[in-house]
Design a protein around this motif. Structure first.
Motif, PDB file in Angstrom:
ATOM      1  N   SER A   1      63.523  18.073 -62.421  1.00  0.00           N
ATOM      2  CA  SER A   1      63.026  19.277 -61.375  1.00  0.00           C
ATOM      3  C   SER A   1      61.761  20.071 -62.241  1.00  0.00           C
ATOM      4  O   SER A   1      61.697  21.095 -62.155  1.00  0.00           O
ATOM      5  N   ASN A   2      61.044  19.105 -62.501  1.00  0.00           N
ATOM      6  CA  ASN A   2      59.752  19.494 -63.202  1.00  0.00           C
ATOM      7  C   ASN A   2      58.608  18.686 -63.075  1.00  0.00           C
ATOM      8  O   ASN A   2      58.572  17.682 -63.326  1.00  0.00           O
ATOM      9  N   THR A   3      57.445  19.141 -62.757  1.00  0.00           N
ATOM     10  CA  THR A   3      56.348  18.485 -62.255  1.00  0.00           C
ATOM     11  C   THR A   3      55.083  18.298 -63.511  1.00  0.00           C
ATOM     12  O   THR A   3      54.001  17.690 -63.214  1.00  0.00           O
ATOM     13  N   GLU A   4      55.363  19.173 -64.609  1.00  0.00           N
ATOM     14  CA  GLU A   4      54.359  19.575 -65.253  1.00  0.00           C
ATOM     15  C   GLU A   4      53.592  18.385 -66.161  1.00  0.00           C
ATOM     16  O   GLU A   4      52.606  18.362 -66.731  1.00  0.00           O
ATOM     17  N   GLY A   5      54.602  17.168 -66.127  1.00  0.00           N
ATOM     18  CA  GLY A   5      54.324  16.045 -67.247  1.00  0.00           C
ATOM     19  C   GLY A   5      53.318  14.895 -66.439  1.00  0.00           C
ATOM     20  O   GLY A   5      52.793  14.239 -66.821  1.00  0.00           O
ATOM     21  N   PHE A   6      53.456  15.278 -64.949  1.00  0.00           N
ATOM     22  CA  PHE A   6      52.783  14.413 -64.248  1.00  0.00           C
ATOM     23  C   PHE A   6      51.601  15.049 -63.476  1.00  0.00           C
ATOM     24  O   PHE A   6      51.717  16.089 -62.956  1.00  0.00           O
ATOM     25  N   SER A   7      50.535  14.581 -63.621  1.00  0.00           N
ATOM     26  CA  SER A   7      49.092  15.133 -62.825  1.00  0.00           C
ATOM     27  C   SER A   7      49.001  14.761 -61.496  1.00  0.00           C
ATOM     28  O   SER A   7      48.802  13.715 -61.184  1.00  0.00           O
ATOM     29  N   THR A   8      49.162  15.711 -60.494  1.00  0.00           N
ATOM     30  CA  THR A   8      48.765  15.482 -59.130  1.00  0.00           C
ATOM     31  C   THR A   8      47.612  14.877 -58.844  1.00  0.00           C
ATOM     32  O   THR A   8      47.261  14.792 -57.788  1.00  0.00           O
TER      33      THR A   8
ATOM     34  N   VAL B   1      46.247  12.760 -60.085  1.00  0.00           N
ATOM     35  CA  VAL B   1      46.162  11.139 -59.915  1.00  0.00           C
ATOM     36  C   VAL B   1      46.389  10.741 -58.501  1.00  0.00           C
ATOM     37  O   VAL B   1      45.600   9.624 -57.872  1.00  0.00           O
ATOM     38  N   CYS B   2      47.080  11.508 -57.968  1.00  0.00           N
ATOM     39  CA  CYS B   2      47.408  11.389 -56.383  1.00  0.00           C
ATOM     40  C   CYS B   2      45.937  11.632 -55.625  1.00  0.00           C
ATOM     41  O   CYS B   2      45.579  10.853 -54.676  1.00  0.00           O
ATOM     42  N   LEU B   3      45.425  12.496 -55.949  1.00  0.00           N
ATOM     43  CA  LEU B   3      43.756  12.861 -55.431  1.00  0.00           C
ATOM     44  C   LEU B   3      43.079  11.487 -55.511  1.00  0.00           C
ATOM     45  O   LEU B   3      42.290  11.119 -54.469  1.00  0.00           O
ATOM     46  N   VAL B   4      42.983  11.195 -56.753  1.00  0.00           N
ATOM     47  CA  VAL B   4      42.027  10.002 -57.016  1.00  0.00           C
ATOM     48  C   VAL B   4      42.487   8.674 -56.202  1.00  0.00           C
ATOM     49  O   VAL B   4      41.448   8.075 -55.707  1.00  0.00           O
ATOM     50  N   LEU B   5      43.548   8.408 -56.050  1.00  0.00           N
ATOM     51  CA  LEU B   5      44.131   7.243 -55.431  1.00  0.00           C
ATOM     52  C   LEU B   5      43.969   7.492 -53.875  1.00  0.00           C
ATOM     53  O   LEU B   5      43.474   6.643 -53.224  1.00  0.00           O
ATOM     54  N   LEU B   6      44.067   8.875 -53.447  1.00  0.00           N
ATOM     55  CA  LEU B   6      43.754   8.995 -51.894  1.00  0.00           C
ATOM     56  C   LEU B   6      42.431   8.642 -51.505  1.00  0.00           C
ATOM     57  O   LEU B   6      42.137   7.986 -50.445  1.00  0.00           O
ATOM     58  N   ILE B   7      41.645   9.163 -52.463  1.00  0.00           N
ATOM     59  CA  ILE B   7      40.158   9.145 -52.015  1.00  0.00           C
ATOM     60  C   ILE B   7      39.648   7.761 -52.046  1.00  0.00           C
ATOM     61  O   ILE B   7      39.048   7.190 -51.422  1.00  0.00           O
TER      62      ILE B   7
ATOM     63  N   PHE C   1      36.236   5.464 -58.101  1.00  0.00           N
ATOM     64  CA  PHE C   1      37.454   6.431 -58.113  1.00  0.00           C
ATOM     65  C   PHE C   1      38.853   5.676 -58.489  1.00  0.00           C
ATOM     66  O   PHE C   1      39.746   6.310 -59.269  1.00  0.00           O
ATOM     67  N   GLU C   2      38.945   4.534 -58.052  1.00  0.00           N
ATOM     68  CA  GLU C   2      40.316   3.736 -58.393  1.00  0.00           C
ATOM     69  C   GLU C   2      40.228   3.444 -59.936  1.00  0.00           C
ATOM     70  O   GLU C   2      41.361   3.678 -60.525  1.00  0.00           O
ATOM     71  N   ALA C   3      39.083   3.256 -60.605  1.00  0.00           N
ATOM     72  CA  ALA C   3      38.987   3.167 -61.933  1.00  0.00           C
ATOM     73  C   ALA C   3      39.260   4.190 -62.833  1.00  0.00           C
ATOM     74  O   ALA C   3      39.686   4.252 -63.769  1.00  0.00           O
ATOM     75  N   MET C   4      39.138   5.502 -62.324  1.00  0.00           N
ATOM     76  CA  MET C   4      39.481   7.035 -62.796  1.00  0.00           C
ATOM     77  C   MET C   4      40.905   7.032 -62.628  1.00  0.00           C
ATOM     78  O   MET C   4      41.172   8.180 -63.057  1.00  0.00           O
ATOM     79  N   LEU C   5      41.790   6.386 -61.983  1.00  0.00           N
ATOM     80  CA  LEU C   5      43.091   6.649 -61.939  1.00  0.00           C
ATOM     81  C   LEU C   5      43.911   7.307 -62.806  1.00  0.00           C
ATOM     82  O   LEU C   5      44.548   8.376 -62.787  1.00  0.00           O
ATOM     83  N   GLY C   6      43.725   6.888 -63.948  1.00  0.00           N
ATOM     84  CA  GLY C   6      44.463   7.196 -65.276  1.00  0.00           C
ATOM     85  C   GLY C   6      43.960   8.246 -66.097  1.00  0.00           C
ATOM     86  O   GLY C   6      44.727   9.000 -66.717  1.00  0.00           O
ATOM     87  N   ILE C   7      42.473   8.803 -65.672  1.00  0.00           N
ATOM     88  CA  ILE C   7      41.992   9.773 -66.228  1.00  0.00           C
ATOM     89  C   ILE C   7      42.373  11.089 -66.058  1.00  0.00           C
ATOM     90  O   ILE C   7      42.717  11.959 -67.316  1.00  0.00           O
ATOM     91  N   PRO C   8      43.142  11.468 -64.794  1.00  0.00           N
ATOM     92  CA  PRO C   8      43.835  12.912 -64.776  1.00  0.00           C
ATOM     93  C   PRO C   8      44.958  13.006 -65.575  1.00  0.00           C
ATOM     94  O   PRO C   8      45.475  13.614 -66.337  1.00  0.00           O
ATOM     95  N   GLN C   9      45.756  11.850 -65.707  1.00  0.00           N
ATOM     96  CA  GLN C   9      47.028  11.677 -66.517  1.00  0.00           C
ATOM     97  C   GLN C   9      46.771  11.613 -68.164  1.00  0.00           C
ATOM     98  O   GLN C   9      47.249  12.467 -68.726  1.00  0.00           O
TER      99      GLN C   9
ATOM    100  N   ALA D   1      44.687   3.520 -73.371  1.00  0.00           N
ATOM    101  CA  ALA D   1      44.699   4.730 -74.093  1.00  0.00           C
ATOM    102  C   ALA D   1      45.697   5.693 -73.784  1.00  0.00           C
ATOM    103  O   ALA D   1      46.011   6.435 -74.677  1.00  0.00           O
ATOM    104  N   ILE D   2      46.405   5.668 -72.610  1.00  0.00           N
ATOM    105  CA  ILE D   2      47.519   6.348 -72.288  1.00  0.00           C
ATOM    106  C   ILE D   2      48.695   6.078 -73.208  1.00  0.00           C
ATOM    107  O   ILE D   2      49.513   6.852 -73.415  1.00  0.00           O
ATOM    108  N   LEU D   3      49.055   4.792 -73.339  1.00  0.00           N
ATOM    109  CA  LEU D   3      49.897   4.239 -74.095  1.00  0.00           C
ATOM    110  C   LEU D   3      49.830   4.600 -75.637  1.00  0.00           C
ATOM    111  O   LEU D   3      50.964   4.992 -76.237  1.00  0.00           O
ATOM    112  N   LEU D   4      48.510   4.660 -76.143  1.00  0.00           N
ATOM    113  CA  LEU D   4      48.368   5.175 -77.503  1.00  0.00           C
ATOM    114  C   LEU D   4      48.658   6.515 -77.647  1.00  0.00           C
ATOM    115  O   LEU D   4      49.053   6.914 -78.694  1.00  0.00           O
ATOM    116  N   GLN D   5      48.500   7.315 -76.426  1.00  0.00           N
ATOM    117  CA  GLN D   5      48.706   8.658 -76.513  1.00  0.00           C
ATOM    118  C   GLN D   5      50.344   8.604 -76.532  1.00  0.00           C
ATOM    119  O   GLN D   5      50.694   9.557 -77.266  1.00  0.00           O
TER     120      GLN D   5
END
Length: 244
Positions: free
Chosen positions: A46-53, A55-61, A165-173, A227-231
């Protein structure tokens, strides 16, 4: 002997057709699969702080642009269907995030698209605001595409924008994790599935001789996934060091 050769060729052709259909099925629905564990994680915590919404913006566009790119340059139908499935998946993620955030909200103050406040862009309280934004963006894209559809430069630019835009998918996260100094609340399974999916689809693009924009996009996405997996490794070690 000739009959046996013909039968073998028919069997090979049938096997290749089956594999092709299977690959297409994975391409259409595989992109949505990584969001299943993240959806479950948000429901559970019941928490959304760990997920960047965002990501949804980037993929929708990206996927709205890709649909208009398809109108100007008909490539594989598989990729068009993939975009439709991905758009529906992102709406499902946004709907869940809005529901959870409104349930946890302490302040009665709400933010809407109609406020025209850039500070709260893509941080709206109502799911309907996200739908309205996407509808408006789609209408603008439709009008521009209708006017410039005969321009090969415009169509190629549209495709380049879609994959950029799709290539930027992981950047917000990636940025969300950096801001939080943690990957808590982000599904590691989601990122692992991102990586597996990006490797698969990049290979698919190369083998099917898709427009160059697609495999370039896939290659960039793989680097961001890593890069995210290294994080995940870095922040988990940092947390253990603090506790120790």
């Amino acid at each position: 002997m000739d009959a046996e050769v013909v039968l073998q060729e028919e069997d090979m052709e049938g096997s290749w057709t089956l594999l092709s259909w299977l690959a297409s099925f994975v391409m259409v629905f595989g992109g949505a699969l990584p969001y299943v564990p993240q959806y479950q994680e948000i429901q559970k915590s019941s928490n959304t702080e760990g997920f960047s919404t965002r990501v949804c913006l980037v993929l929708l566009i990206a996927n709205i642009l890709r649909i208009f790119f398809w109108i100007g340059k008909q490539f594989e139908l598989t990729l068009l269907l993939q975009s439709v499935v991905m758009i529906l998946t992102m709406f499902a993620m946004l709907h869940l995030c809005c529901t959870v955030q409104n349930t946890n909200r302490v302040s009665t103050k709400q933010h809407h698209l109609s406020d025209l406040n850039l500070h709260y862009f893509w941080k709206w309280s109502a799911f309907e605001d996200y739908l309205l934004f996407c509808f408006g963006f789609t209408v603008v894209c439709a009008v521009i595409t209708l006017l410039l559809l005969d321009s090969a430069v415009f169509v190629e630019t549209l495709g380049s924008l879609a994959v950029m835009f799709e290539a930027m998918l992981g950047i917000p996260q990636l940025l969300q994790n950096f801001h939080n100094r943690s990957t808590k609340g982000m599904s590691v399974k989601m990122v692992l599935l991102w990586t597996a999916g990006d490797v698969f689809k990049t290979t698919y693009f190369v083998m099917n001789e898709s427009p160059a924009q697609f495999w370039v996009c896939g290659s960039v996405q793989i680097l961001i996934d890593v890069a995210i997996l290294l994080q995940v490794l870095f922040y988990s070690q940092d947390t253990r060091a603090k506790l120790g």
